[in-house]
Design an enzyme around this catalytic site. Structure first.
Site, mmCIF file in Angstrom:
data_model
loop_
_atom_site.group_PDB
_atom_site.id
_atom_site.type_symbol
_atom_site.label_atom_id
_atom_site.label_comp_id
_atom_site.label_asym_id
_atom_site.label_seq_id
_atom_site.Cartn_x
_atom_site.Cartn_y
_atom_site.Cartn_z
ATOM 1 N N HIS A 1 71.685 55.902 94.849
ATOM 2 C CA HIS A 1 70.485 56.688 94.519
ATOM 3 C C HIS A 1 70.574 57.250 93.090
ATOM 4 O O HIS A 1 70.486 58.468 92.883
ATOM 5 C CB HIS A 1 70.241 57.815 95.529
ATOM 6 N N ARG B 1 62.427 54.442 98.639
ATOM 7 C CA ARG B 1 63.130 55.320 99.573
ATOM 8 C C ARG B 1 63.754 54.462 100.668
ATOM 9 O O ARG B 1 63.198 53.426 101.040
ATOM 10 C CB ARG B 1 62.172 56.325 100.228
HETATM 11 P P1 NDP Z 1 53.075 56.990 92.311
HETATM 12 O O1 NDP Z 1 52.474 57.984 93.231
HETATM 13 O O2 NDP Z 1 52.697 57.017 90.882
HETATM 14 O O3 NDP Z 1 52.771 55.507 92.842
HETATM 15 C C1 NDP Z 1 52.832 55.169 94.178
HETATM 16 C C2 NDP Z 1 52.246 53.792 94.359
HETATM 17 O O4 NDP Z 1 52.397 53.396 95.722
HETATM 18 C C3 NDP Z 1 50.762 53.722 94.031
HETATM 19 O O5 NDP Z 1 50.443 52.518 93.376
HETATM 20 C C4 NDP Z 1 50.117 53.740 95.426
HETATM 21 O O6 NDP Z 1 48.861 53.094 95.489
HETATM 22 C C5 NDP Z 1 51.146 52.963 96.206
HETATM 23 N N1 NDP Z 1 51.024 53.240 97.636
HETATM 24 C C6 NDP Z 1 51.207 54.408 98.288
HETATM 25 N N2 NDP Z 1 50.981 54.265 99.607
HETATM 26 C C7 NDP Z 1 50.641 52.967 99.784
HETATM 27 C C8 NDP Z 1 50.284 52.191 100.906
HETATM 28 N N3 NDP Z 1 50.209 52.720 102.140
HETATM 29 N N4 NDP Z 1 49.990 50.888 100.724
HETATM 30 C C9 NDP Z 1 50.031 50.341 99.494
HETATM 31 N N5 NDP Z 1 50.374 51.018 98.373
HETATM 32 C C10 NDP Z 1 50.673 52.313 98.528
HETATM 33 O O7 NDP Z 1 54.652 57.137 92.477
HETATM 34 P P2 NDP Z 1 55.796 56.792 91.401
HETATM 35 O O8 NDP Z 1 55.540 55.438 90.886
HETATM 36 O O9 NDP Z 1 55.938 57.898 90.437
HETATM 37 O O10 NDP Z 1 57.098 56.816 92.337
HETATM 38 C C11 NDP Z 1 57.228 55.934 93.431
HETATM 39 C C12 NDP Z 1 58.416 56.328 94.288
HETATM 40 O O11 NDP Z 1 59.629 56.005 93.644
HETATM 41 C C13 NDP Z 1 58.577 57.825 94.577
HETATM 42 O O12 NDP Z 1 57.695 58.252 95.591
HETATM 43 C C14 NDP Z 1 60.035 57.911 94.983
HETATM 44 O O13 NDP Z 1 60.148 57.751 96.393
HETATM 45 C C15 NDP Z 1 60.670 56.739 94.274
HETATM 46 N N6 NDP Z 1 61.630 57.184 93.241
HETATM 47 C C16 NDP Z 1 62.955 56.819 93.376
HETATM 48 C C17 NDP Z 1 63.876 57.178 92.425
HETATM 49 C C18 NDP Z 1 65.285 56.732 92.507
HETATM 50 O O14 NDP Z 1 66.122 57.171 91.705
HETATM 51 N N7 NDP Z 1 65.620 55.830 93.416
HETATM 52 C C19 NDP Z 1 63.500 57.993 91.254
HETATM 53 C C20 NDP Z 1 62.088 58.291 91.206
HETATM 54 C C21 NDP Z 1 61.205 57.914 92.177
HETATM 55 P P3 NDP Z 1 47.578 53.675 94.685
HETATM 56 O O15 NDP Z 1 47.897 53.426 93.212
HETATM 57 O O16 NDP Z 1 46.452 52.851 95.148
HETATM 58 O O17 NDP Z 1 47.479 55.131 95.017
HETATM 59 C C1 OXD Z 2 62.956 60.949 92.705
HETATM 60 C C2 OXD Z 2 64.322 60.506 93.019
HETATM 61 O O1 OXD Z 2 62.094 60.948 93.591
HETATM 62 O O2 OXD Z 2 65.226 60.698 92.175
HETATM 63 O O3 OXD Z 2 62.706 61.294 91.533
HETATM 64 O O4 OXD Z 2 64.550 59.935 94.085
#
Ligand code: NDP
Ligand code: OXD
Length: 313
Positions: free
Chosen positions: A276, A228
């Protein structure tokens, strides 16, 4: 009993068609033309206006049509019902494609070759092997882990950083505040796939950039962010690209989207901007996912991939 589709910035028609194709008997409502708010049981949403979901007194489940849920967790009036997010191979694979593309683009010096071609120059550059390049993935969740595995298969030396501890064959796993410094110090290419929460907002700033590996094979650290925009301090990223503290970057997400025309990032050196689109939500694939969850829920089975409201992801 109906489903409401409430998407901002996307065309609702594709979602409605896909939902009807998959489940013709279900009543579907659309934001802005809801006939009977009292009958809405499920909301399929992307960036609804804050307070909008409060207008459905019978709402039982909110489905985010993206993997990220910051567009919901920032709504102070979000109804106290389960929020389910997207975890689907279609979206995961799209993100992995984008991450692999950006890592390879910087690793294989494609931008330099594009410039040489424009100048009609036949000029080979020294090329390091993937095994010499250390990729660090911040956020080792569904998306981060899939990208990590794909990059490992390509031979990169991959590490990941998450909130809690993890074990993954072939990937060096770091976690928490204590794991951040050693993780950054061994990272030539930083890939950010974190959710936007109170704990991650603004994390990618000048201090963090300064902690990345300084003398790696690429001539300086590279930043790749598809998480993000709010995760990065854009002034710091811009300054680091201009003075060389960052060798290059690829950004798919920005604090304000669309990226304003006056943003200095448009002209930052060695920066790849995509609007995006790293992993778009495909209505056909994701309608099947959501309706599958609704059908399971109506059979009395538990919902999957429910957001933890306290963690914000
Ligand atoms: P998940 O919830 O599966 O994974 C999030 C990861 O971030 C986990 O490993 C989590 O740790 C880690 N995390 C969260 N908070 C912290 C912190 N404070 N410190 C360290 N690690 C942290 O999410 P996804 O992988 O499914 O998606 C990730 C992000 O990708 C989404 O939230 C979205 O914002 C973005 N996204 C962007 C898209 C785009 O087109 N640009 C499309 C889809 C998603 P833990 O495993 O220990 O919980
Ligand atoms: C998502 C995105 O969160 O597209 O899936 O940003």
């Amino acid at each position: 009993m109906s489903i409401v589709v409430a998407v901002k910035g996307w065309s609702p028609e594709h979602w409605i068609t896909a939902l009807r194709d998959h489940s013709p008997a279900r009543a579907i409502e659309v934001m802005g033309a809801v006939r009977d708010p009292g009958k809405v049981r499920y909301a399929l949403v992307w960036k609804p206006e804050p307070g909008y979901l409060r207008t459905f007194p019978g709402l039982e489940v909110i489905f985010s049509l993206g993997a990220g849920v910051d567009h919901l967790t920032t709504d102070p009036d979000l109804p106290d019902v389960p929020v389910v997010r997207i975890v689907d191979p279609d979206l995961t694979m799209r993100m992995t494609e984008w991450v692999v593309l950006q890592v390879l683009l910087h690793h294989r010096q494609q931008r330099a070759y594009d410039a040489f071609q424009a100048q009609h120059r036949w000029n080979g550059l020294r090329q390091w092997a993937a095994r010499d390049v250390r990729v660090g993935i911040m956020g080792l969740g569904v998306l981060g882990l899939d990208s990590a595995r794909a990059l490992t298969h390509l031979g990169f030396d991959v590490a990941g950083w998450s909130r809690g501890p993890k074990e993954e064959p072939g990937i060096a796993c770091y976690h928490g505040e204590a794991g951040l410094q050693p993780f950054l110090a061994r990272t030539d290419i930083l890939v950010v796939l974190l959710p936007l929460t109170d704990g991650t907002r603004g994390l990618i700033d000048a201090t963090l950039i300064g902690r990345l590996a300084q003398y790696g094979p690429l001539g300086g650290p590279v930043l790749i962010n598809a998480g993000r925009g709010g995760l990065q301090n854009e002034a710091d990223v811009d300054a680091a690209l201009r003075d060389g503290r960052l060798r290059a970057a690829s950004l798919d997400v920005f604090a304000v989207e669309p990226l304003p025309a006056e943003s200095p990032l448009w002209t930052a050196p060695n920066l790849v901007i995509t609007p995006h689109v790293a992993a778009e939500s495909d209505p056909v694939a994701l309608s099947a996912y959501v309706l599958g969850q609704i059908e399971a829920y109506e059979r009395g089975e538990p919902l999957a991939h429910v957001v933890d409201r306290a963690r914000e992801y």
